[in-house]
Design an enzyme around this catalytic site. Structure first.
Site, mmCIF file in Angstrom:
data_model
loop_
_atom_site.group_PDB
_atom_site.id
_atom_site.type_symbol
_atom_site.label_atom_id
_atom_site.label_comp_id
_atom_site.label_asym_id
_atom_site.label_seq_id
_atom_site.Cartn_x
_atom_site.Cartn_y
_atom_site.Cartn_z
ATOM 1 C CE1 TYR A 193 1.857 -2.765 6.738
ATOM 2 C CE2 TYR A 193 0.085 -3.702 5.406
ATOM 3 C CZ TYR A 193 0.761 -2.602 5.900
ATOM 4 O OH TYR A 193 0.365 -1.348 5.544
ATOM 5 C CG HIS A 222 0.737 1.353 2.410
ATOM 6 N ND1 HIS A 222 0.984 1.119 3.740
ATOM 7 C CD2 HIS A 222 1.962 1.492 1.826
ATOM 8 C CE1 HIS A 222 2.297 1.122 3.958
ATOM 9 N NE2 HIS A 222 2.908 1.351 2.809
ATOM 10 C CD GLU A 227 -2.364 0.282 4.726
ATOM 11 O OE1 GLU A 227 -2.191 -0.938 4.526
ATOM 12 O OE2 GLU A 227 -1.429 1.062 4.998
HETATM 13 C C1 HEM Z 1 5.103 -1.077 8.885
HETATM 14 C C2 HEM Z 1 5.346 -1.270 7.588
HETATM 15 C C3 HEM Z 1 5.459 -0.185 6.550
HETATM 16 C C4 HEM Z 1 5.931 1.106 6.635
HETATM 17 C C5 HEM Z 1 6.509 1.806 7.847
HETATM 18 C C6 HEM Z 1 5.804 1.698 5.316
HETATM 19 C C7 HEM Z 1 6.160 3.006 4.984
HETATM 20 C C8 HEM Z 1 5.881 3.611 3.783
HETATM 21 C C9 HEM Z 1 6.134 5.007 3.465
HETATM 22 C C10 HEM Z 1 6.756 6.018 4.423
HETATM 23 C C11 HEM Z 1 5.720 5.227 2.205
HETATM 24 C C12 HEM Z 1 5.812 6.544 1.418
HETATM 25 C C13 HEM Z 1 4.618 7.426 1.649
HETATM 26 C C14 HEM Z 1 4.779 8.730 0.869
HETATM 27 O O1 HEM Z 1 5.419 9.633 1.383
HETATM 28 O O2 HEM Z 1 4.285 8.796 -0.255
HETATM 29 C C15 HEM Z 1 5.197 3.978 1.697
HETATM 30 C C16 HEM Z 1 4.714 3.792 0.425
HETATM 31 C C17 HEM Z 1 4.552 2.546 -0.146
HETATM 32 N N1 HEM Z 1 4.639 1.336 0.507
HETATM 33 FE FE1 HEM Z 1 4.902 1.069 2.490
HETATM 34 N N2 HEM Z 1 5.274 0.777 4.461
HETATM 35 C C18 HEM Z 1 5.063 -0.387 5.161
HETATM 36 C C19 HEM Z 1 4.552 -1.556 4.655
HETATM 37 C C20 HEM Z 1 4.428 -1.830 3.312
HETATM 38 C C21 HEM Z 1 4.123 -3.127 2.743
HETATM 39 C C22 HEM Z 1 3.824 -4.387 3.546
HETATM 40 C C23 HEM Z 1 4.150 -2.983 1.391
HETATM 41 C C24 HEM Z 1 3.950 -4.055 0.313
HETATM 42 C C25 HEM Z 1 4.781 -5.067 0.157
HETATM 43 C C26 HEM Z 1 4.425 -1.581 1.102
HETATM 44 C C27 HEM Z 1 4.500 -1.017 -0.143
HETATM 45 C C28 HEM Z 1 4.475 0.335 -0.414
HETATM 46 C C29 HEM Z 1 4.256 0.917 -1.737
HETATM 47 C C30 HEM Z 1 4.043 0.131 -3.036
HETATM 48 C C31 HEM Z 1 4.293 2.313 -1.573
HETATM 49 C C32 HEM Z 1 4.082 3.367 -2.652
HETATM 50 C C33 HEM Z 1 5.314 3.552 -3.451
HETATM 51 C C34 HEM Z 1 5.061 4.540 -4.586
HETATM 52 O O3 HEM Z 1 4.309 4.186 -5.500
HETATM 53 O O4 HEM Z 1 5.635 5.629 -4.541
HETATM 54 N N3 HEM Z 1 4.596 -0.927 2.293
HETATM 55 N N4 HEM Z 1 5.302 3.005 2.673
#
Ligand code: HEM
Length: 141
Positions: free
Chosen positions: A91, A81, A133
């Protein structure tokens, strides 16, 4: 989180496991339609991203009463993130989209009690992520 919430999350964990890919695919569709400003945040995301989120949701549901098991996963999410500049304001957009996806995919199984439990559980995890964060951003800036 109160006991009742934890109980409901645990009871719904198997349904979430069976439908997790459908839930996350629907969630992204809703997110990008309703909140197109979030699309850019995922510009470098791999095709694996929906699967990672789906697995995280299931891992969370099945470990809701033993959150220590999630410490490593939380660190991975925080660094992903921070790399993509996710902010606290994003969020509620994911929350809204995820809850709507639950309703669409689970149908009648998503009673208001279930929806409320997941809303509370989401907020709990979101607050942990937002806090960590914030700390990470203040270190780099
Ligand atoms: C409780 C809420 C959330 C959970 C459980 C969650 C979960 C995750 C997980 C598991 C990953 C992958 C981590 C890895 O293995 O590299 C990730 C990456 C990411 N998340 Fe979240 N996330 C949440 C909220 C958000 C929000 C609010 C946003 C934005 C709208 C967001 C955007 C992203 C982005 C852009 C990535 C990186 C993707 C990439 O470039 O590969 N997430 N998140």
């Amino acid at each position: 989180m109160n006991e009742k919430t934890i109980e409901i999350i645990k009871a719904t964990a198997p349904i979430v496991r069976d439908k997790k890919d459908e839930i996350t695919n629907t969630m992204y569709e809703i997110l990008f339609t309703k909140y197109p400003e979030t699309k850019i945040l995922f510009k470098d995301a791999t095709e694996e991203q929906p699967k990672k989120l789906a697995n995280a949701i299931y891992a969370y549901a099945s470990n809701i009463d033993k959150l220590d098991n999630l410490t490593k996963g939380i660190e991975t999410m925080v660094s992903a993130h921070v790399k993509t500049n996710i902010q606290a304001k994003h969020y509620p957009m994911v929350k809204d989209s995820l809850l709507q996806a639950f309703k669409e995919v689970l149908g009648e199984a998503c009673t208001s009690e279930v929806a409320n439990a997941w809303a509370e559980a989401y907020d709990f995890l979101a607050n942990v992520l937002i806090q960590k964060e914030k700390e990470a951003y203040s270190k780099v800036s």
